[in-house]
Design a protein around this motif. Sequence first.
Motif, PDB file in Angstrom:
ATOM      1  N   LEU A 126       0.751  -1.277   0.090  1.00 41.19           N
ATOM      2  CA  LEU A 126       0.060  -0.086   0.001  1.00 41.19           C
ATOM      3  C   LEU A 126       0.912   1.356  -0.058  1.00 41.19           C
ATOM      4  O   LEU A 126       0.855   1.807  -0.973  1.00 41.19           O
ATOM      5  CB  LEU A 126      -0.889  -0.033   1.287  1.00 41.19           C
ATOM      6  N   ASP A 127       1.671   1.618   1.184  1.00 44.27           N
ATOM      7  CA  ASP A 127       2.401   2.767   1.293  1.00 44.27           C
ATOM      8  C   ASP A 127       3.550   2.965   0.247  1.00 44.27           C
ATOM      9  O   ASP A 127       4.279   1.890   0.301  1.00 44.27           O
ATOM     10  CB  ASP A 127       2.831   2.818   2.714  1.00 44.27           C
ATOM     11  N   GLY A 128       3.239   3.920  -0.487  1.00 39.78           N
ATOM     12  CA  GLY A 128       4.568   4.021  -1.456  1.00 39.78           C
ATOM     13  C   GLY A 128       4.308   3.367  -2.902  1.00 39.78           C
ATOM     14  O   GLY A 128       5.029   3.366  -3.656  1.00 39.78           O
ATOM     15  N   VAL A 129       3.340   2.383  -2.969  1.00 43.54           N
ATOM     16  CA  VAL A 129       2.823   1.701  -4.222  1.00 43.54           C
ATOM     17  C   VAL A 129       1.505   2.169  -4.683  1.00 43.54           C
ATOM     18  O   VAL A 129       1.265   2.574  -6.028  1.00 43.54           O
ATOM     19  CB  VAL A 129       2.814   0.138  -3.843  1.00 43.54           C
ATOM     20  N   ILE A 130       0.673   2.077  -3.982  1.00 48.83           N
ATOM     21  CA  ILE A 130      -0.724   2.334  -4.380  1.00 48.83           C
ATOM     22  C   ILE A 130      -0.993   3.885  -3.889  1.00 48.83           C
ATOM     23  O   ILE A 130      -1.581   4.600  -4.649  1.00 48.83           O
ATOM     24  CB  ILE A 130      -1.851   1.480  -3.614  1.00 48.83           C
ATOM     25  N   ALA A 131      -0.730   4.226  -2.654  1.00 47.26           N
ATOM     26  CA  ALA A 131      -0.548   5.630  -2.120  1.00 47.26           C
ATOM     27  C   ALA A 131       0.317   6.194  -1.810  1.00 47.26           C
ATOM     28  O   ALA A 131       1.117   5.630  -1.609  1.00 47.26           O
ATOM     29  CB  ALA A 131      -1.832   5.670  -0.966  1.00 47.26           C
ATOM     30  N   ASP A 132       0.336   7.590  -1.843  1.00 46.76           N
ATOM     31  CA  ASP A 132       1.551   8.237  -1.707  1.00 46.76           C
ATOM     32  C   ASP A 132       1.453   8.744  -0.116  1.00 46.76           C
ATOM     33  O   ASP A 132       1.829   9.776   0.113  1.00 46.76           O
ATOM     34  CB  ASP A 132       1.368   9.685  -2.397  1.00 46.76           C
ATOM     35  N   THR A 133       1.289   7.587   0.602  1.00 51.02           N
ATOM     36  CA  THR A 133       1.468   7.930   2.255  1.00 51.02           C
ATOM     37  C   THR A 133       2.773   7.410   2.687  1.00 51.02           C
ATOM     38  O   THR A 133       2.879   7.885   3.924  1.00 51.02           O
ATOM     39  CB  THR A 133       0.614   6.871   2.809  1.00 51.02           C
ATOM     40  N   ALA A 134       3.762   7.095   1.873  1.00 47.76           N
ATOM     41  CA  ALA A 134       5.086   7.079   2.438  1.00 47.76           C
ATOM     42  C   ALA A 134       5.681   8.264   3.044  1.00 47.76           C
ATOM     43  O   ALA A 134       6.408   8.336   4.064  1.00 47.76           O
ATOM     44  CB  ALA A 134       6.112   6.340   1.535  1.00 47.76           C
ATOM     45  N   TYR A 188       0.208  11.397  15.067  1.00 47.54           N
ATOM     46  CA  TYR A 188       0.819  12.338  13.898  1.00 47.54           C
ATOM     47  C   TYR A 188       0.450  11.740  12.604  1.00 47.54           C
ATOM     48  O   TYR A 188      -0.370  12.603  11.529  1.00 47.54           O
ATOM     49  CB  TYR A 188       2.149  12.746  14.095  1.00 47.54           C
ATOM     50  N   TYR A 189       0.699  10.594  12.323  1.00 52.39           N
ATOM     51  CA  TYR A 189       0.220   9.782  11.021  1.00 52.39           C
ATOM     52  C   TYR A 189      -1.348   9.682  10.885  1.00 52.39           C
ATOM     53  O   TYR A 189      -1.695  10.292   9.558  1.00 52.39           O
ATOM     54  CB  TYR A 189       0.741   8.409  10.959  1.00 52.39           C
ATOM     55  N   VAL A 190      -1.848   9.396  11.956  1.00 59.80           N
ATOM     56  CA  VAL A 190      -3.360   9.471  11.729  1.00 59.80           C
ATOM     57  C   VAL A 190      -4.190  10.684  11.392  1.00 59.80           C
ATOM     58  O   VAL A 190      -4.880  10.784  10.420  1.00 59.80           O
ATOM     59  CB  VAL A 190      -4.156   8.756  12.917  1.00 59.80           C
ATOM     60  N   GLU A 191      -3.599  11.758  11.917  1.00 66.27           N
ATOM     61  CA  GLU A 191      -4.098  13.161  11.910  1.00 66.27           C
ATOM     62  C   GLU A 191      -3.766  13.450  10.029  1.00 66.27           C
ATOM     63  O   GLU A 191      -4.714  13.894   9.475  1.00 66.27           O
ATOM     64  CB  GLU A 191      -3.226  14.190  12.753  1.00 66.27           C
ATOM     65  N   MET A 192      -2.479  13.108   9.651  1.00 64.62           N
ATOM     66  CA  MET A 192      -2.301  13.374   8.179  1.00 64.62           C
ATOM     67  C   MET A 192      -3.209  12.574   7.310  1.00 64.62           C
ATOM     68  O   MET A 192      -3.443  13.416   6.368  1.00 64.62           O
ATOM     69  CB  MET A 192      -0.862  13.098   7.995  1.00 64.62           C
ATOM     70  N   PRO A 245      -9.018  10.214  -3.022  1.00 66.46           N
ATOM     71  CA  PRO A 245      -8.533   9.344  -4.133  1.00 66.46           C
ATOM     72  C   PRO A 245      -7.361  10.280  -5.203  1.00 66.46           C
ATOM     73  O   PRO A 245      -6.615   9.526  -5.850  1.00 66.46           O
ATOM     74  CB  PRO A 245      -9.792   9.362  -5.043  1.00 66.46           C
ATOM     75  N   LYS A 246      -7.048  11.590  -4.817  1.00 66.32           N
ATOM     76  CA  LYS A 246      -5.983  12.410  -5.437  1.00 66.32           C
ATOM     77  C   LYS A 246      -4.937  11.938  -5.045  1.00 66.32           C
ATOM     78  O   LYS A 246      -3.945  11.858  -5.539  1.00 66.32           O
ATOM     79  CB  LYS A 246      -6.244  13.774  -5.007  1.00 66.32           C
ATOM     80  N   ASP A 247      -4.746  11.136  -3.774  1.00 69.81           N
ATOM     81  CA  ASP A 247      -3.469  10.650  -3.229  1.00 69.81           C
ATOM     82  C   ASP A 247      -3.137   9.341  -3.941  1.00 69.81           C
ATOM     83  O   ASP A 247      -1.905   8.713  -3.645  1.00 69.81           O
ATOM     84  CB  ASP A 247      -3.431  10.550  -1.678  1.00 69.81           C
ATOM     85  N   LEU A 248      -3.754   8.778  -4.771  1.00 65.66           N
ATOM     86  CA  LEU A 248      -3.533   7.751  -5.557  1.00 65.66           C
ATOM     87  C   LEU A 248      -2.120   8.007  -6.442  1.00 65.66           C
ATOM     88  O   LEU A 248      -2.240   8.823  -6.958  1.00 65.66           O
ATOM     89  CB  LEU A 248      -4.478   7.175  -6.388  1.00 65.66           C
ATOM     90  N   SER A 307       0.943  -1.978   7.212  1.00 63.56           N
ATOM     91  CA  SER A 307       0.347  -0.672   8.159  1.00 63.56           C
ATOM     92  C   SER A 307      -0.944  -1.199   8.806  1.00 63.56           C
ATOM     93  O   SER A 307      -1.722  -1.646   8.361  1.00 63.56           O
ATOM     94  CB  SER A 307       0.219   0.082   7.342  1.00 63.56           C
ATOM     95  N   LYS A 308      -1.101  -1.077  10.140  1.00 65.38           N
ATOM     96  CA  LYS A 308      -2.405  -1.208  10.768  1.00 65.38           C
ATOM     97  C   LYS A 308      -3.486  -0.208  10.667  1.00 65.38           C
ATOM     98  O   LYS A 308      -4.485  -0.444  10.749  1.00 65.38           O
ATOM     99  CB  LYS A 308      -2.107  -1.140  12.251  1.00 65.38           C
ATOM    100  N   ASN A 309      -2.978   0.714   9.781  1.00 72.17           N
ATOM    101  CA  ASN A 309      -3.696   1.940   8.925  1.00 72.17           C
ATOM    102  C   ASN A 309      -4.223   1.820   7.778  1.00 72.17           C
ATOM    103  O   ASN A 309      -5.206   2.351   7.076  1.00 72.17           O
ATOM    104  CB  ASN A 309      -3.064   3.212   9.092  1.00 72.17           C
ATOM    105  N   ALA A 310      -3.817   0.499   7.238  1.00 73.85           N
ATOM    106  CA  ALA A 310      -4.298   0.187   5.956  1.00 73.85           C
ATOM    107  C   ALA A 310      -5.504   0.364   5.377  1.00 73.85           C
ATOM    108  O   ALA A 310      -6.186   0.907   4.562  1.00 73.85           O
ATOM    109  CB  ALA A 310      -3.505  -1.186   5.433  1.00 73.85           C
ATOM    110  N   PRO A 311      -6.741  -0.321   6.479  1.00 70.58           N
ATOM    111  CA  PRO A 311      -8.001  -0.317   6.060  1.00 70.58           C
ATOM    112  C   PRO A 311      -8.435   1.015   6.049  1.00 70.58           C
ATOM    113  O   PRO A 311      -9.548   1.382   5.160  1.00 70.58           O
ATOM    114  CB  PRO A 311      -8.783  -1.177   7.423  1.00 70.58           C
ATOM    115  N   ALA A 312      -8.103   1.880   6.914  1.00 71.56           N
ATOM    116  CA  ALA A 312      -8.658   3.465   6.895  1.00 71.56           C
ATOM    117  C   ALA A 312      -8.118   4.194   5.638  1.00 71.56           C
ATOM    118  O   ALA A 312      -8.881   4.880   5.088  1.00 71.56           O
ATOM    119  CB  ALA A 312      -8.175   3.956   8.073  1.00 71.56           C
ATOM    120  N   VAL A 313      -6.963   3.633   5.248  1.00 71.24           N
ATOM    121  CA  VAL A 313      -6.356   4.417   4.035  1.00 71.24           C
ATOM    122  C   VAL A 313      -7.106   3.820   2.743  1.00 71.24           C
ATOM    123  O   VAL A 313      -7.425   4.833   2.077  1.00 71.24           O
ATOM    124  CB  VAL A 313      -4.734   4.003   4.016  1.00 71.24           C
TER     125      VAL A 313
END
Length: 215
Positions: free
Chosen positions: A10-18, A79-83, A89-92, A116-122
């Motif tokens: 997920l992070d860094g492949v699907i979404a720009d969350t890295a 901090y991460y959850v807040e971000m 979908p623009k972050d794809l 990531s434990k936050n994957a479902p929310a992302v």
Amino acid sequence: MRYCGAIFDLDGVIADTAKYHYLAWKRLADELGLYFDEKINERLKGIGRLESLEIILQENGRYFSRREKEYYANKKNEYYVEMIRRITPKDLLPGVADLISNLKDLGVKLAVASASKNAPAVLKNLGLVEWFDYIVDAGQIKKGKPDPEIFLVAARNIGVKPRECVGFEDSVAGIAALKAAGMFAVGVGDEKRLKDADLVVKDLTPTEQILKLFL
Ligand code: B16
Ligand code: MG
């Protein structure tokens, strides 16, 4: 070889969350007077929360008790959850939507395997949950990447043999996990850093090079 399963980090492949993981760790490190830069951050990609903090401490020659580590890892997560609350979908990342729709048309089974434990929310904020046949997140596995467990669980749940799966990863630990799982590893990002991958691409744009794996 025609592959019939595709497993995505997920992070860094699907979404720009890295970048958000980096910013959250940087904020924590600055508060604690710890040195942290992009190079150390590379070592955290695909690695669980507590273990990531241990790497930062080790780089700084610092020691925290188990309790302190849990406290500060949790703070980074706040901090991460807040971000990620503002993710849309623009972050794809480029090519993701097109590649997934192409693979679906070809009848390829699709899964997400994220540390990531936050994957479902992302995935929910990205509007992607229904696109995948199965989603494995850190809560469902015992050993993190580079152990192959997360990818093997994903393959089992989409009903595809590991050797018939292609995995997409941006982390060194993730590529090692894919190879250990016996899958075809596509690195997304820097060719030198992801040198152990079977193929390296700059993003998920459905080029002939990627699509021919599934034809
Ligand atoms: P969390 P991925 C990984 O996700 C990230 O690459 C890594 O930087 C992060 O520390 C890890 O998830 C844990 O995330 O703190 O949200 O549980 O790349 O495997 O999708
Ligand atoms: Mg990643």
